[in-house]
Design a protein around this motif. Structure first.
Motif, PDB file in Angstrom:
ATOM      1  N   SER A  59      43.093  34.407  49.909  1.00  0.00           N
ATOM      2  CA  SER A  59      44.300  34.754  49.162  1.00  0.00           C
ATOM      3  C   SER A  59      44.380  34.064  47.806  1.00  0.00           C
ATOM      4  O   SER A  59      44.896  34.642  46.849  1.00  0.00           O
ATOM      5  CB  SER A  59      45.541  34.428  49.987  1.00  0.00           C
ATOM      6  N   PHE A  60      43.857  32.842  47.682  1.00  0.00           N
ATOM      7  CA  PHE A  60      43.988  32.122  46.426  1.00  0.00           C
ATOM      8  C   PHE A  60      43.113  32.700  45.308  1.00  0.00           C
ATOM      9  O   PHE A  60      43.280  32.336  44.153  1.00  0.00           O
ATOM     10  CB  PHE A  60      43.722  30.621  46.600  1.00  0.00           C
ATOM     11  N   GLU A  61      42.179  33.609  45.639  1.00  0.00           N
ATOM     12  CA  GLU A  61      41.361  34.253  44.613  1.00  0.00           C
ATOM     13  C   GLU A  61      41.448  35.774  44.654  1.00  0.00           C
ATOM     14  O   GLU A  61      40.776  36.448  43.873  1.00  0.00           O
ATOM     15  CB  GLU A  61      39.887  33.872  44.775  1.00  0.00           C
ATOM     16  N   ARG A  62      42.258  36.296  45.522  1.00  0.00           N
ATOM     17  CA  ARG A  62      42.315  37.750  45.706  1.00  0.00           C
ATOM     18  C   ARG A  62      42.644  38.451  44.384  1.00  0.00           C
ATOM     19  O   ARG A  62      43.567  38.077  43.672  1.00  0.00           O
ATOM     20  CB  ARG A  62      43.350  38.087  46.772  1.00  0.00           C
ATOM     21  N   GLY A  63      41.860  39.465  44.060  1.00  0.00           N
ATOM     22  CA  GLY A  63      42.089  40.251  42.857  1.00  0.00           C
ATOM     23  C   GLY A  63      41.597  39.598  41.580  1.00  0.00           C
ATOM     24  O   GLY A  63      41.804  40.146  40.498  1.00  0.00           O
ATOM     25  N   MET A  64      40.931  38.463  41.679  1.00  0.00           N
ATOM     26  CA  MET A  64      40.486  37.751  40.486  1.00  0.00           C
ATOM     27  C   MET A  64      39.105  38.242  40.041  1.00  0.00           C
ATOM     28  O   MET A  64      38.235  38.508  40.855  1.00  0.00           O
ATOM     29  CB  MET A  64      40.411  36.247  40.762  1.00  0.00           C
ATOM     30  N   THR A  65      38.937  38.345  38.739  1.00  0.00           N
ATOM     31  CA  THR A  65      37.646  38.632  38.120  1.00  0.00           C
ATOM     32  C   THR A  65      37.359  37.503  37.146  1.00  0.00           C
ATOM     33  O   THR A  65      38.221  36.644  36.896  1.00  0.00           O
ATOM     34  CB  THR A  65      37.661  39.973  37.364  1.00  0.00           C
ATOM     35  N   ASP A  66      36.164  37.513  36.584  1.00  0.00           N
ATOM     36  CA  ASP A  66      35.822  36.567  35.516  1.00  0.00           C
ATOM     37  C   ASP A  66      36.092  35.113  35.913  1.00  0.00           C
ATOM     38  O   ASP A  66      36.578  34.318  35.110  1.00  0.00           O
ATOM     39  CB  ASP A  66      36.580  36.922  34.229  1.00  0.00           C
ATOM     40  N   LEU A  82      38.079  22.403  37.461  1.00  0.00           N
ATOM     41  CA  LEU A  82      38.973  23.349  36.799  1.00  0.00           C
ATOM     42  C   LEU A  82      38.470  24.754  37.098  1.00  0.00           C
ATOM     43  O   LEU A  82      37.396  25.145  36.656  1.00  0.00           O
ATOM     44  CB  LEU A  82      39.017  23.116  35.291  1.00  0.00           C
ATOM     45  N   ASN A  83      39.245  25.485  37.890  1.00  0.00           N
ATOM     46  CA  ASN A  83      38.914  26.867  38.228  1.00  0.00           C
ATOM     47  C   ASN A  83      39.759  27.786  37.358  1.00  0.00           C
ATOM     48  O   ASN A  83      40.964  27.577  37.228  1.00  0.00           O
ATOM     49  CB  ASN A  83      39.202  27.154  39.700  1.00  0.00           C
ATOM     50  N   ARG A  84      39.106  28.794  36.769  1.00  0.00           N
ATOM     51  CA  ARG A  84      39.807  29.769  35.935  1.00  0.00           C
ATOM     52  C   ARG A  84      39.347  31.162  36.311  1.00  0.00           C
ATOM     53  O   ARG A  84      38.197  31.368  36.699  1.00  0.00           O
ATOM     54  CB  ARG A  84      39.516  29.547  34.446  1.00  0.00           C
ATOM     55  N   GLY A  85      40.271  32.106  36.176  1.00  0.00           N
ATOM     56  CA  GLY A  85      39.920  33.488  36.437  1.00  0.00           C
ATOM     57  C   GLY A  85      40.999  34.419  35.928  1.00  0.00           C
ATOM     58  O   GLY A  85      42.113  33.993  35.602  1.00  0.00           O
ATOM     59  N   PHE A  86      40.645  35.683  35.868  1.00  0.00           N
ATOM     60  CA  PHE A  86      41.586  36.693  35.390  1.00  0.00           C
ATOM     61  C   PHE A  86      42.231  37.374  36.584  1.00  0.00           C
ATOM     62  O   PHE A  86      41.546  37.944  37.438  1.00  0.00           O
ATOM     63  CB  PHE A  86      40.873  37.725  34.509  1.00  0.00           C
ATOM     64  N   ASP A  87      43.556  37.300  36.652  1.00  0.00           N
ATOM     65  CA  ASP A  87      44.336  37.915  37.719  1.00  0.00           C
ATOM     66  C   ASP A  87      44.634  39.358  37.310  1.00  0.00           C
ATOM     67  O   ASP A  87      45.438  39.603  36.416  1.00  0.00           O
ATOM     68  CB  ASP A  87      45.628  37.119  37.919  1.00  0.00           C
ATOM     69  N   THR A  88      43.961  40.286  37.966  1.00  0.00           N
ATOM     70  CA  THR A  88      44.106  41.699  37.577  1.00  0.00           C
ATOM     71  C   THR A  88      45.502  42.236  37.867  1.00  0.00           C
ATOM     72  O   THR A  88      45.971  43.126  37.159  1.00  0.00           O
ATOM     73  CB  THR A  88      43.040  42.565  38.273  1.00  0.00           C
ATOM     74  N   ALA A  89      46.171  41.715  38.883  1.00  0.00           N
ATOM     75  CA  ALA A  89      47.518  42.190  39.212  1.00  0.00           C
ATOM     76  C   ALA A  89      48.530  41.759  38.157  1.00  0.00           C
ATOM     77  O   ALA A  89      49.466  42.506  37.842  1.00  0.00           O
ATOM     78  CB  ALA A  89      47.943  41.675  40.588  1.00  0.00           C
ATOM     79  N   LYS A  90      48.359  40.559  37.602  1.00  0.00           N
ATOM     80  CA  LYS A  90      49.293  40.039  36.599  1.00  0.00           C
ATOM     81  C   LYS A  90      48.795  40.248  35.181  1.00  0.00           C
ATOM     82  O   LYS A  90      49.491  39.905  34.222  1.00  0.00           O
ATOM     83  CB  LYS A  90      49.549  38.550  36.852  1.00  0.00           C
ATOM     84  N   ASN A  91      47.561  40.743  35.058  1.00  0.00           N
ATOM     85  CA  ASN A  91      46.958  40.981  33.754  1.00  0.00           C
ATOM     86  C   ASN A  91      47.004  39.727  32.881  1.00  0.00           C
ATOM     87  O   ASN A  91      47.367  39.774  31.707  1.00  0.00           O
ATOM     88  CB  ASN A  91      47.641  42.157  33.046  1.00  0.00           C
ATOM     89  N   ASP A  92      46.616  38.589  33.506  1.00  0.00           N
ATOM     90  CA  ASP A  92      46.683  37.318  32.793  1.00  0.00           C
ATOM     91  C   ASP A  92      45.684  36.333  33.403  1.00  0.00           C
ATOM     92  O   ASP A  92      45.285  36.474  34.562  1.00  0.00           O
ATOM     93  CB  ASP A  92      48.101  36.743  32.889  1.00  0.00           C
ATOM     94  N   TRP A  93      45.317  35.333  32.624  1.00  0.00           N
ATOM     95  CA  TRP A  93      44.427  34.275  33.093  1.00  0.00           C
ATOM     96  C   TRP A  93      45.210  33.259  33.915  1.00  0.00           C
ATOM     97  O   TRP A  93      46.352  32.943  33.590  1.00  0.00           O
ATOM     98  CB  TRP A  93      43.770  33.578  31.904  1.00  0.00           C
ATOM     99  N   ARG A  94      44.572  32.772  34.972  1.00  0.00           N
ATOM    100  CA  ARG A  94      45.156  31.717  35.817  1.00  0.00           C
ATOM    101  C   ARG A  94      44.156  30.583  35.905  1.00  0.00           C
ATOM    102  O   ARG A  94      42.951  30.803  35.827  1.00  0.00           O
ATOM    103  CB  ARG A  94      45.425  32.228  37.227  1.00  0.00           C
ATOM    104  N   GLU A  95      44.680  29.383  36.103  1.00  0.00           N
ATOM    105  CA  GLU A  95      43.791  28.250  36.326  1.00  0.00           C
ATOM    106  C   GLU A  95      44.409  27.306  37.338  1.00  0.00           C
ATOM    107  O   GLU A  95      45.635  27.253  37.495  1.00  0.00           O
ATOM    108  CB  GLU A  95      43.426  27.533  35.029  1.00  0.00           C
ATOM    109  N   ALA A  96      43.524  26.592  38.029  1.00  0.00           N
ATOM    110  CA  ALA A  96      43.942  25.582  38.996  1.00  0.00           C
ATOM    111  C   ALA A  96      43.070  24.358  38.783  1.00  0.00           C
ATOM    112  O   ALA A  96      41.846  24.467  38.676  1.00  0.00           O
ATOM    113  CB  ALA A  96      43.775  26.108  40.421  1.00  0.00           C
ATOM    114  N   GLU A  97      43.710  23.206  38.696  1.00  0.00           N
ATOM    115  CA  GLU A  97      42.971  21.960  38.512  1.00  0.00           C
ATOM    116  C   GLU A  97      42.998  21.166  39.809  1.00  0.00           C
ATOM    117  O   GLU A  97      44.040  21.042  40.451  1.00  0.00           O
ATOM    118  CB  GLU A  97      43.574  21.137  37.379  1.00  0.00           C
ATOM    119  N   GLY A  98      41.851  20.649  40.169  1.00  0.00           N
ATOM    120  CA  GLY A  98      41.740  19.856  41.379  1.00  0.00           C
ATOM    121  C   GLY A  98      40.868  18.646  41.167  1.00  0.00           C
ATOM    122  O   GLY A  98      40.415  18.361  40.047  1.00  0.00           O
TER     123      GLY A  98
END
Length: 188
Positions: A59-66, A82-98
């Motif tokens: 679920s934390f990566e569902r629909g993500m590209t790039d 630092l994980n980054r990806g494009f959320d196709t449902a929101k049409n925007d980039w997301r990132e998560a830092e761990g």
């Protein structure tokens, strides 16, 4: 006790048990049985940006590209993730830092990673190119798998080789999602 109160208490109990089960699943930091992390491992060579070539769905990566992951050693010996990806449902980039930490000797590619405070999950490099150009990573169990690459595309022969390696480790390779990389990340 009224029926609505009893139902509410049961719902709270079920939700609490579900939360405990999820957190318990995230707390495993050991590699799955039969999977041996790479050794020797050189974090200095592993650092930097990797592109997600394939993954098993969660679920934390569902629909993500790039999707990409960048690893950077910290002064305290931990690793910034630092994980980054494009959320196709929101049409925007997301990132998560761990943060990642070795579970033992730093020469063995077995780490624990956290994106949520004190809760860690396993991150085990099960296969690694001699030149650190691709990696096969398995999580706390065989339902977590990533194929990473230094380039956005894997050569077909390398893709077949890594799929075969993953299958030999008991990974459901039919369920792998091959990630597209068609956008330019605005944060290089």
């Amino acid at each position: 006790m009224t029926a609505p109160t009893l139902l509410l208490r049961r719902a709270v109990l079920v939700a609490a048990l579900g939360t405990v089960a999820v957190l318990a699943g995230c707390s495993s930091t050991q590699p799955p049985e039969g999977i041996t992390p790479v050794t020797p491992f050189d974090l200095a060579r592993y650092e930097g940006r990797w592109y997600e070539a394939a993954r098993l769905d969660h679920s934390f990566e569902r629909g993500m590209t790039d999707v990409s992951a960048t690893y950077q050693r910290q002064a305290d010996g931990s690793v910034r993730v630092l994980n980054r990806g494009f959320d196709t449902a929101k049409n925007d980039w997301r990132e998560a830092e761990g943060k990642a930490k070795f579970t033992g000797d730093a020469n063995t590619a077995s780490l624990k990673v956290s994106f949520f405070g004190p809760f860690y999950g396993g991150y085990h490099v099960a296969a690694l190119d001699a030149d650190y150009q691709w990696a096969l990573v398995v999580g706390p169990d065989r339902s977590y798998c990533w194929i990473l690459s230094r380039s956005k595309q894997l050569a077909p022969a390398v893709r077949e080789q890594l799929t075969a390696r993953a299958q030999a480790l008991g990974i459901d390779t039919q369920a792998l999602i091959w990630v597209t990389h068609e956008r330019t990340d605005p944060k290089p």
